[in-house]
Design a protein around this motif. Structure first.
Motif, PDB file in Angstrom:
ATOM      1  N   THR A  66       0.859  -1.179   0.000  1.00  0.00           N
ATOM      2  CA  THR A  66       0.000   0.000   0.000  1.00  0.00           C
ATOM      3  C   THR A  66       0.900   1.235   0.000  1.00  0.00           C
ATOM      4  O   THR A  66       2.086   1.152   0.340  1.00  0.00           O
ATOM      5  CB  THR A  66      -0.910   0.048   1.246  1.00  0.00           C
ATOM      6  OG1 THR A  66      -0.084   0.217   2.412  1.00  0.00           O
ATOM      7  CG2 THR A  66      -1.761  -1.208   1.373  1.00  0.00           C
ATOM      8  N   ALA A  67       0.333   2.366  -0.353  1.00  0.00           N
ATOM      9  CA  ALA A  67       1.096   3.621  -0.314  1.00  0.00           C
ATOM     10  C   ALA A  67       1.578   3.900   1.108  1.00  0.00           C
ATOM     11  O   ALA A  67       2.694   4.388   1.313  1.00  0.00           O
ATOM     12  CB  ALA A  67       0.244   4.766  -0.839  1.00  0.00           C
ATOM     13  N   VAL A  81       4.888  10.227  -1.387  1.00  0.00           N
ATOM     14  CA  VAL A  81       4.612   8.924  -1.994  1.00  0.00           C
ATOM     15  C   VAL A  81       3.427   9.040  -2.939  1.00  0.00           C
ATOM     16  O   VAL A  81       3.453   8.499  -4.052  1.00  0.00           O
ATOM     17  CB  VAL A  81       4.363   7.850  -0.909  1.00  0.00           C
ATOM     18  CG1 VAL A  81       3.869   6.544  -1.522  1.00  0.00           C
ATOM     19  CG2 VAL A  81       5.624   7.617  -0.099  1.00  0.00           C
ATOM     20  N   SER A  82       2.404   9.752  -2.528  1.00  0.00           N
ATOM     21  CA  SER A  82       1.205   9.908  -3.352  1.00  0.00           C
ATOM     22  C   SER A  82       1.539  10.545  -4.699  1.00  0.00           C
ATOM     23  O   SER A  82       1.081  10.080  -5.755  1.00  0.00           O
ATOM     24  CB  SER A  82       0.167  10.752  -2.609  1.00  0.00           C
ATOM     25  OG  SER A  82      -0.976  10.943  -3.395  1.00  0.00           O
ATOM     26  N   ARG A  83       2.361  11.597  -4.685  1.00  0.00           N
ATOM     27  CA  ARG A  83       2.764  12.248  -5.943  1.00  0.00           C
ATOM     28  C   ARG A  83       3.593  11.296  -6.805  1.00  0.00           C
ATOM     29  O   ARG A  83       3.401  11.214  -8.021  1.00  0.00           O
ATOM     30  CB  ARG A  83       3.542  13.531  -5.657  1.00  0.00           C
ATOM     31  CG  ARG A  83       2.668  14.690  -5.199  1.00  0.00           C
ATOM     32  CD  ARG A  83       3.430  16.005  -5.161  1.00  0.00           C
ATOM     33  NE  ARG A  83       4.540  15.990  -4.216  1.00  0.00           N
ATOM     34  CZ  ARG A  83       4.442  16.251  -2.915  1.00  0.00           C
ATOM     35  NH1 ARG A  83       3.268  16.552  -2.393  1.00  0.00           N
ATOM     36  NH2 ARG A  83       5.504  16.219  -2.133  1.00  0.00           N
ATOM     37  N   ALA A  84       4.510  10.566  -6.185  1.00  0.00           N
ATOM     38  CA  ALA A  84       5.339   9.624  -6.938  1.00  0.00           C
ATOM     39  C   ALA A  84       4.481   8.511  -7.537  1.00  0.00           C
ATOM     40  O   ALA A  84       4.652   8.141  -8.702  1.00  0.00           O
ATOM     41  CB  ALA A  84       6.431   9.035  -6.041  1.00  0.00           C
ATOM     42  N   VAL A  85       3.539   7.996  -6.755  1.00  0.00           N
ATOM     43  CA  VAL A  85       2.657   6.936  -7.233  1.00  0.00           C
ATOM     44  C   VAL A  85       1.829   7.435  -8.419  1.00  0.00           C
ATOM     45  O   VAL A  85       1.699   6.741  -9.436  1.00  0.00           O
ATOM     46  CB  VAL A  85       1.751   6.414  -6.096  1.00  0.00           C
ATOM     47  CG1 VAL A  85       0.578   5.602  -6.625  1.00  0.00           C
ATOM     48  CG2 VAL A  85       2.578   5.587  -5.108  1.00  0.00           C
ATOM     49  N   SER A  86       1.290   8.640  -8.317  1.00  0.00           N
ATOM     50  CA  SER A  86       0.492   9.197  -9.429  1.00  0.00           C
ATOM     51  C   SER A  86       1.331   9.312 -10.693  1.00  0.00           C
ATOM     52  O   SER A  86       0.871   8.942 -11.785  1.00  0.00           O
ATOM     53  CB  SER A  86      -0.066  10.566  -9.051  1.00  0.00           C
ATOM     54  OG  SER A  86      -1.008  10.434  -8.024  1.00  0.00           O
ATOM     55  N   ARG A 104     -10.462   0.287   2.170  1.00  0.00           N
ATOM     56  CA  ARG A 104     -10.100   1.714   2.162  1.00  0.00           C
ATOM     57  C   ARG A 104      -8.772   1.953   1.458  1.00  0.00           C
ATOM     58  O   ARG A 104      -8.436   3.081   1.126  1.00  0.00           O
ATOM     59  CB  ARG A 104     -10.014   2.252   3.597  1.00  0.00           C
ATOM     60  CG  ARG A 104     -11.333   2.208   4.351  1.00  0.00           C
ATOM     61  CD  ARG A 104     -11.128   2.505   5.799  1.00  0.00           C
ATOM     62  NE  ARG A 104     -10.306   1.415   6.372  1.00  0.00           N
ATOM     63  CZ  ARG A 104      -9.842   1.385   7.597  1.00  0.00           C
ATOM     64  NH1 ARG A 104     -10.077   2.381   8.419  1.00  0.00           N
ATOM     65  NH2 ARG A 104      -9.130   0.378   8.042  1.00  0.00           N
ATOM     66  N   GLU A 105      -8.012   0.888   1.253  1.00  0.00           N
ATOM     67  CA  GLU A 105      -6.695   1.007   0.641  1.00  0.00           C
ATOM     68  C   GLU A 105      -6.626   0.236  -0.671  1.00  0.00           C
ATOM     69  O   GLU A 105      -7.404  -0.677  -0.899  1.00  0.00           O
ATOM     70  CB  GLU A 105      -5.613   0.441   1.571  1.00  0.00           C
ATOM     71  CG  GLU A 105      -5.437   1.181   2.858  1.00  0.00           C
ATOM     72  CD  GLU A 105      -4.312   0.583   3.674  1.00  0.00           C
ATOM     73  OE1 GLU A 105      -3.513   1.377   4.183  1.00  0.00           O
ATOM     74  OE2 GLU A 105      -4.239  -0.646   3.805  1.00  0.00           O
TER      75      GLU A 105
END
Length: 166
Positions: A66-67, A81-86, A104-105
Protein backbone atom coordinates in the motif's frame (compact mmCIF):
# COMPACT_ATOMS: atom_id res chain seq x y z
CA UNK A 1 42.91 36.54 33.70
CA UNK A 2 39.33 37.46 34.61
CA UNK A 3 38.19 38.04 31.00
CA UNK A 4 39.43 34.60 29.99
CA UNK A 5 37.52 32.76 32.75
CA UNK A 6 34.42 34.79 31.90
CA UNK A 7 34.75 33.66 28.30
CA UNK A 8 35.07 30.03 29.42
CA UNK A 9 31.95 30.39 31.57
CA UNK A 10 30.15 31.91 28.58
CA UNK A 11 31.21 28.94 26.42
CA UNK A 12 30.10 26.41 29.03
CA UNK A 13 26.72 28.06 29.59
CA UNK A 14 26.08 28.72 25.89
CA UNK A 15 27.40 25.74 23.91
CA UNK A 16 27.76 26.24 20.20
CA UNK A 17 26.65 23.79 17.55
CA UNK A 18 29.37 23.42 14.97
CA UNK A 19 27.52 21.87 12.04
CA UNK A 20 30.60 20.26 10.52
CA UNK A 21 31.02 18.22 13.73
CA UNK A 22 27.31 17.74 14.57
CA UNK A 23 26.46 14.11 13.82
CA UNK A 24 22.81 14.63 12.71
CA UNK A 25 23.97 17.25 10.21
CA UNK A 26 26.86 15.08 8.99
CA UNK A 27 24.55 12.09 8.50
CA UNK A 28 22.10 14.26 6.57
CA UNK A 29 24.86 15.60 4.31
CA UNK A 30 26.15 12.07 3.69
CA UNK A 31 22.64 10.81 2.91
CA UNK A 32 21.95 13.71 0.55
CA UNK A 33 25.25 13.36 -1.30
CA UNK A 34 24.82 9.60 -1.63
CA UNK A 35 21.19 9.82 -2.71
CA UNK A 36 21.94 12.53 -5.28
CA UNK A 37 24.88 10.57 -6.71
CA UNK A 38 22.71 7.45 -7.05
CA UNK A 39 19.88 9.54 -8.50
CA UNK A 40 22.03 10.30 -11.54
CA UNK A 41 21.73 6.64 -12.55
CA UNK A 42 17.95 6.37 -12.47
CA UNK A 43 17.17 9.99 -13.35
CA UNK A 44 19.25 10.02 -16.52
CA UNK A 45 18.29 6.57 -17.81
CA UNK A 46 14.67 6.36 -16.72
CA UNK A 47 13.57 9.87 -15.72
CA UNK A 48 12.81 8.82 -12.15
CA UNK A 49 12.84 11.11 -9.13
CA UNK A 50 14.26 9.94 -5.80
CA UNK A 51 10.76 9.20 -4.39
CA UNK A 52 9.74 7.41 -7.61
CA UNK A 53 12.86 5.23 -7.44
CA UNK A 54 12.10 4.38 -3.81
CA UNK A 55 8.54 3.35 -4.76
CA UNK A 56 9.83 1.17 -7.60
CA UNK A 57 12.56 -0.34 -5.40
CA UNK A 58 10.07 -1.13 -2.64
CA UNK A 59 7.60 -2.74 -5.05
CA UNK A 60 10.43 -4.62 -6.75
CA UNK A 61 11.48 -5.97 -3.37
CA UNK A 62 8.03 -6.77 -1.97
CA UNK A 63 5.90 -7.30 -5.11
CA UNK A 64 2.94 -5.28 -3.79
CA UNK A 65 2.36 -2.77 -1.01
CA UNK A 66 0.00 0.00 0.00
CA UNK A 67 1.10 3.62 -0.31
CA UNK A 68 1.14 3.78 3.50
CA UNK A 69 3.48 0.77 3.63
CA UNK A 70 5.77 2.39 1.06
CA UNK A 71 5.86 5.67 2.99
CA UNK A 72 6.81 3.87 6.19
CA UNK A 73 9.38 1.66 4.45
CA UNK A 74 11.05 4.55 2.63
CA UNK A 75 10.69 7.01 5.52
CA UNK A 76 8.85 9.40 3.22
CA UNK A 77 5.87 11.64 3.79
CA UNK A 78 2.56 10.24 2.55
CA UNK A 79 2.08 13.18 0.16
CA UNK A 80 5.52 12.56 -1.39
CA UNK A 81 4.61 8.92 -1.99
CA UNK A 82 1.21 9.91 -3.35
CA UNK A 83 2.76 12.25 -5.94
CA UNK A 84 5.34 9.62 -6.94
CA UNK A 85 2.66 6.94 -7.23
CA UNK A 86 0.49 9.20 -9.43
CA UNK A 87 3.42 9.98 -11.73
CA UNK A 88 4.43 6.31 -11.97
CA UNK A 89 0.86 5.24 -12.64
CA UNK A 90 0.53 7.84 -15.43
CA UNK A 91 3.70 6.43 -16.99
CA UNK A 92 2.28 2.91 -16.79
CA UNK A 93 4.97 1.68 -14.40
CA UNK A 94 2.69 0.75 -11.51
CA UNK A 95 -0.91 -0.42 -11.22
CA UNK A 96 -3.46 -0.33 -8.42
CA UNK A 97 -5.79 -3.11 -7.33
CA UNK A 98 -8.27 -3.41 -4.48
CA UNK A 99 -6.97 -4.56 -1.10
CA UNK A 100 -9.27 -7.44 -0.17
CA UNK A 101 -8.24 -7.09 3.50
CA UNK A 102 -9.02 -3.36 3.72
CA UNK A 103 -11.30 -1.77 1.13
CA UNK A 104 -10.10 1.71 2.16
CA UNK A 105 -6.69 1.01 0.64
CA UNK A 106 -5.36 -0.10 -2.69
CA UNK A 107 -2.43 -2.36 -3.32
CA UNK A 108 0.24 -1.09 -5.66
CA UNK A 109 2.37 -3.31 -7.87
CA UNK A 110 4.81 -2.91 -10.72
CA UNK A 111 3.54 -3.36 -14.25
CA UNK A 112 5.62 -5.39 -16.68
CA UNK A 113 7.39 -2.19 -17.78
CA UNK A 114 7.93 -1.16 -14.16
CA UNK A 115 9.40 -4.58 -13.38
CA UNK A 116 11.75 -4.27 -16.36
CA UNK A 117 12.99 -0.92 -15.05
CA UNK A 118 13.50 -2.39 -11.58
CA UNK A 119 15.41 -5.35 -13.01
CA UNK A 120 17.59 -3.01 -15.10
CA UNK A 121 18.31 -0.66 -12.21
CA UNK A 122 18.79 -3.11 -9.33
CA UNK A 123 22.21 -4.36 -10.51
CA UNK A 124 23.35 -0.78 -11.15
CA UNK A 125 22.20 0.30 -7.68
CA UNK A 126 24.08 -2.60 -6.11
CA UNK A 127 27.19 -1.78 -8.16
CA UNK A 128 26.90 1.84 -6.99
CA UNK A 129 26.72 0.66 -3.39
CA UNK A 130 29.79 -1.52 -3.90
CA UNK A 131 31.76 1.42 -5.37
CA UNK A 132 30.56 3.70 -2.57
CA UNK A 133 31.72 1.45 0.28
CA UNK A 134 34.90 0.36 -1.51
CA UNK A 135 36.87 2.93 0.51
CA UNK A 136 36.16 0.78 3.59
CA UNK A 137 37.59 -2.61 4.46
CA UNK A 138 35.17 -5.55 4.73
CA UNK A 139 35.39 -5.31 8.52
CA UNK A 140 34.68 -1.56 8.44
CA UNK A 141 31.68 -2.22 6.18
CA UNK A 142 30.30 -4.72 8.72
CA UNK A 143 30.88 -2.31 11.59
CA UNK A 144 29.25 0.54 9.65
CA UNK A 145 26.18 -1.59 8.86
CA UNK A 146 25.89 -2.57 12.52
CA UNK A 147 26.24 1.03 13.71
CA UNK A 148 23.66 2.26 11.20
CA UNK A 149 21.24 -0.44 12.36
CA UNK A 150 21.74 0.51 16.03
CA UNK A 151 21.44 4.24 15.43
CA UNK A 152 18.39 3.81 13.17
CA UNK A 153 16.64 1.68 15.78
CA UNK A 154 17.46 4.17 18.53
CA UNK A 155 16.36 7.14 16.40
CA UNK A 156 13.01 5.44 15.69
CA UNK A 157 12.47 5.15 19.45
CA UNK A 158 13.17 8.87 19.86
CA UNK A 159 10.55 9.94 17.30
CA UNK A 160 6.90 10.07 18.41
CA UNK A 161 4.90 7.19 16.93
CA UNK A 162 3.50 7.92 13.51
CA UNK A 163 5.90 10.81 12.86
CA UNK A 164 8.78 8.95 11.21
CA UNK A 165 9.12 10.46 7.72
CA UNK A 166 11.74 11.91 5.45
Amino acid sequence: MAPRSAAKKQEASNPMVVLERFLPYRLNVLASLTSNALAQIYAERFGLSIPAWRVIATLGQYEYRTARDIAAHGVMHKSTVSRAVSALEQRGLIARRPNEDDRREELLELTEEGQEIYEALAPEALAFEERFVSVLTEEEQKVLASLIDRLSGHARLMVPEGEVEG
